[in-house]
Each structure stands twice: as C-alpha cells, then as structure tokens.
Design an enzyme around this catalytic site. Structure first.
Site, short mmCIF file in Angstrom:
data_model
loop_
_atom_site.label_atom_id
_atom_site.label_comp_id
_atom_site.label_asym_id
_atom_site.label_seq_id
_atom_site.Cartn_x
_atom_site.Cartn_y
_atom_site.Cartn_z
N TYR A 1 -26.06 7.42 -2.19
CA TYR A 1 -25.51 6.10 -1.95
C TYR A 1 -26.60 5.03 -1.95
O TYR A 1 -26.30 3.84 -2.05
CB TYR A 1 -24.76 6.03 -0.62
CG TYR A 1 -23.56 6.94 -0.50
CD1 TYR A 1 -23.07 7.67 -1.59
CD2 TYR A 1 -22.90 7.09 0.72
CE1 TYR A 1 -21.98 8.50 -1.47
CE2 TYR A 1 -21.80 7.92 0.85
CZ TYR A 1 -21.35 8.63 -0.24
OH TYR A 1 -20.26 9.46 -0.10
N SER B 1 -17.78 19.91 0.53
CA SER B 1 -16.92 18.79 0.14
C SER B 1 -16.34 19.06 -1.23
O SER B 1 -17.03 19.59 -2.12
CB SER B 1 -17.73 17.49 0.13
OG SER B 1 -16.91 16.39 -0.24
N LEU C 1 -7.33 5.55 2.94
CA LEU C 1 -6.47 4.38 2.72
C LEU C 1 -6.19 4.18 1.24
O LEU C 1 -5.86 3.08 0.81
CB LEU C 1 -7.13 3.13 3.32
CG LEU C 1 -7.53 3.23 4.79
CD1 LEU C 1 -8.22 1.95 5.25
CD2 LEU C 1 -6.31 3.54 5.65
N THR D 1 -7.89 4.04 -2.46
CA THR D 1 -9.25 3.71 -2.87
C THR D 1 -9.22 2.49 -3.77
O THR D 1 -8.17 1.90 -4.00
CB THR D 1 -9.90 4.92 -3.57
OG1 THR D 1 -11.30 4.68 -3.76
CG2 THR D 1 -9.25 5.22 -4.91
N ILE E 1 -13.32 -3.28 9.52
CA ILE E 1 -13.99 -2.24 10.30
C ILE E 1 -13.37 -2.18 11.70
O ILE E 1 -13.07 -1.10 12.21
CB ILE E 1 -15.50 -2.52 10.37
CG1 ILE E 1 -16.15 -2.28 9.01
CG2 ILE E 1 -16.17 -1.65 11.44
CD1 ILE E 1 -17.60 -2.74 8.93
N LYS E 2 -13.17 -3.34 12.29
CA LYS E 2 -12.58 -3.40 13.63
C LYS E 2 -11.14 -2.90 13.61
O LYS E 2 -10.72 -2.09 14.45
CB LYS E 2 -12.64 -4.83 14.16
CG LYS E 2 -12.11 -5.01 15.58
CD LYS E 2 -12.32 -6.45 16.06
CE LYS E 2 -11.90 -6.62 17.51
NZ LYS E 2 -10.45 -6.43 17.69
#
Length: 326
Positions: free
Chosen positions: A58, A169, A222, A224, A280-281
């Site tokens: 990443y 994964s 959620l 993508t 994020i929250k």
C-alpha cells in the site's frame, strides 16, 4: 454477543484476539495524497478504532506507524491497545524471503512486532522487489506456488516473536485445506481475509472456517469503488440497496452502518476503508443498535453470490482462487 465501542474484540484460535471492526488503509501511492493515511489513522484512534489493516504494497506503512506512535506519545493509547495487520506480497513467497520483508515492514512502522501477518494472495509471482513483474509482452511473471512452504515461513515469524498471529487472505477451501492438512503443522491460520458483505456473505466458506476456528475478516464490507479495471461494476452499489436503506431508516442509521452491523452479528470482522473523517466516525458507530433476527434474515436474502473484487488480471494463474465454488 455483547459488543461495545470499548470492548469489541473476539477470540482467535491461538489465544490472541482481534477487534471486530478496523480501518482499512488500502491506497494507491500514485494517486493518494501524501499523509492521507497518517491523518486518517489519527482520527480513527481518537474515534475509538484500535484495529488497522495495512500492507507493505500500500506504500503507507510509515504513515500508519507514525500516526500510531504519536497517539502513544500523547497518552491516547498504548502499543498493546493497537492491533495491526500486515501482509506478505506475492513476490516474497519463498520461505527464505519471508522474514526479511516482514522486517522491512517493522522498520517502516517502527514497531517491535506485528499483531497479525497474512499471506495476501495464494498466488506466487517471480520473486524479487518488482511488485508486478512482467515480461516484455506485458504478461505477469508467475512462479511455482508452494503455499505450505510459505506458511512455514510465517510460522517461523511467530516462533521468533516478530508476529503474534498468522493467517491468510483470499484462500478458498482447497487452499485452506492444504495448510490445515500439512504434515507437521504448528499453527492453524487464525484468519482468512476475504471479500464479505450482504451481497456476498460467503456462507459456505464461513461455515468451513468456523469449523476450524478460523475467523473471517471481511474486506470491501461496504462494496467497493467502481473502478472497472478490477471491480465487477455490473453489480449494483451495495449502499443503495433498498432493503439496507429500509432497515437503516428504522434504526435511524445509514445503510453502511447496517451492513457493518450485519457482519458483526455474524462474528465477521469488518475493515471498511476510508480517508474521510466523517465516514470513519460513522463506520464505527455500530455498537448502539442491534439487528433483529428478522432483519438478519432479510439481509441474508440479499446474497447475489457475486464478488465485486474479481482480480481477473490474474485469472490465468494456476492458483487463482476464485475459479472454485468456495
């Protein structure tokens, strides 16, 4: 299952535990603003996240580490409050390469250990530091895959105390069974990180993993992004689903919060990715409501058995994991 914002860890098969929601930090270094991940991790820690999912490829492990260290220095958290997952990339599968590349992540993060280290994909590329090795014609350069040998490399990291838990994964059942049936197996995979959400809840794979004490960690919980290069954009946007939105209205929540709560009530760890402070929250605010058994059935019925993330660019690899039913 009683989950709270302060206590939402679930047990792994090695005695360690993992927070049931984390922040995904996936980014593409070429197009992601510098320090976007750094700022997001700091926001997330203040919100209450303690689980961060990252990877060397990443290109932002230094940002994750810097954010965590600053929140440790200001007294918000201790290192053992934080759960960090790193990943072994496809070009480092030979067991003799595993420790060296893990130590590179540790150096970037400035951590003494990583909480969870997983084989990112069951696909071996030509070994080396070229992340996407290709020939002159632009074809990917693969290498013989020996998942059991690579797994032994991860077991050595755990024995050395460099990682606390190890996992995989994007492994299908057959590939998991290769590891589980390996002669001399020391540690079973603690997790299998796979795509998982209401449109692709993976019931068969989850049942198999449950039977072996392997926790499912759901990426793209959620849905993508709509990047047609690697995403099946024929599947409708998950968060626009009328059933999810109807349930959300009933609970005065968002469709994203309902999708995440659905996974949590299935004992699936979710790692939604966002660099947006408000989202994020919101994504963390899933501990003040519960879905009824009828609502869980309604959402389960949304299963399209289709994945967003197909990774078709590697479909000719002999260990491409998505050709098999599960």
């Amino acid at each position: 299952m009683s989950l709270t914002a302060q206590n939402h860890r679930i047990l792994l098969n090695d005695g360690n535990n993992i927070p049931i929601i984390g922040l995904g930090t996936y980014s593409t270094p070429r197009i992601t603003a510098k320090d976007a991940c750094y700022h997001s991790v700091k926001v997330a820690i203040d919100v209450g996240y303690r689980h961060f999912d990252g990877a060397l490829v990443y290109g932002n492990e230094d940002e994750v580490g810097r954010a965590v260290r600053e929140k440790i220095d200001d007294g918000t958290v201790r290192r053992d409050d934080i759960f960090y997952c790193g990943k072994l990339w496809n070009t480092y599968h030979p067991p003799e390469m595993v420790r060296g590349i893990l130590e590179k992540s540790l150096k970037l993060l400035k951590f003494d250990y990583i909480d969870l280290y997983i084989i990112e994909l069951p696909l071996a590329f030509k070994p080396g530091d070229v992340i996407y090795p290709k020939d002159e014609s632009g074809n990917f350069l693969y290498a013989p895959t020996d998942l059991c040998a690579t797994w032994e490399g991860l077991e050595e990291l755990k024995d050395a105390g460099l990682v606390k838990s190890i996992g995989v994964s994007n492994f299908n059942r057959r590939q998991l069974e290769l590891i589980l049936n390996k002669p001399g197996l020391k540690y079973k995979p603690a997790v299998n990180q796979v795509e998982c959400h209401p449109y692709f809840p993976q019931p068969q794979l989850k049942e198999f993993c449950d039977s072996h004490g392997i926790v499912i960690v759901g990426y793209s919980p959620l849905g993508t992004c709509r990047d047609s290069l690697w995403v099946n954009i024929k599947i409708p946007s998950l968060l626009d689903d009328p059933v999810l939105n109807s349930v959300a209205a009933r609970h005065k929540k968002t469709s994203a919060q309902v999708a995440l709560r659905f996974l949590a009530q299935r004992n699936v760890v979710a790692i939604p990715k966002s660099f947006n402070p408000q989202r994020i929250k919101q994504n963390f605010e899933i501990f003040d409501f519960s879905l009824t058994s009828e609502e869980m059935k309604q959402i389960n019925a949304l299963n399209k058995n289709q994945r967003y993330v197909e990774l078709l660019m590697w479909k000719d690899h002999p260990e491409y994991p998505f050709n098999e039913e599960y």
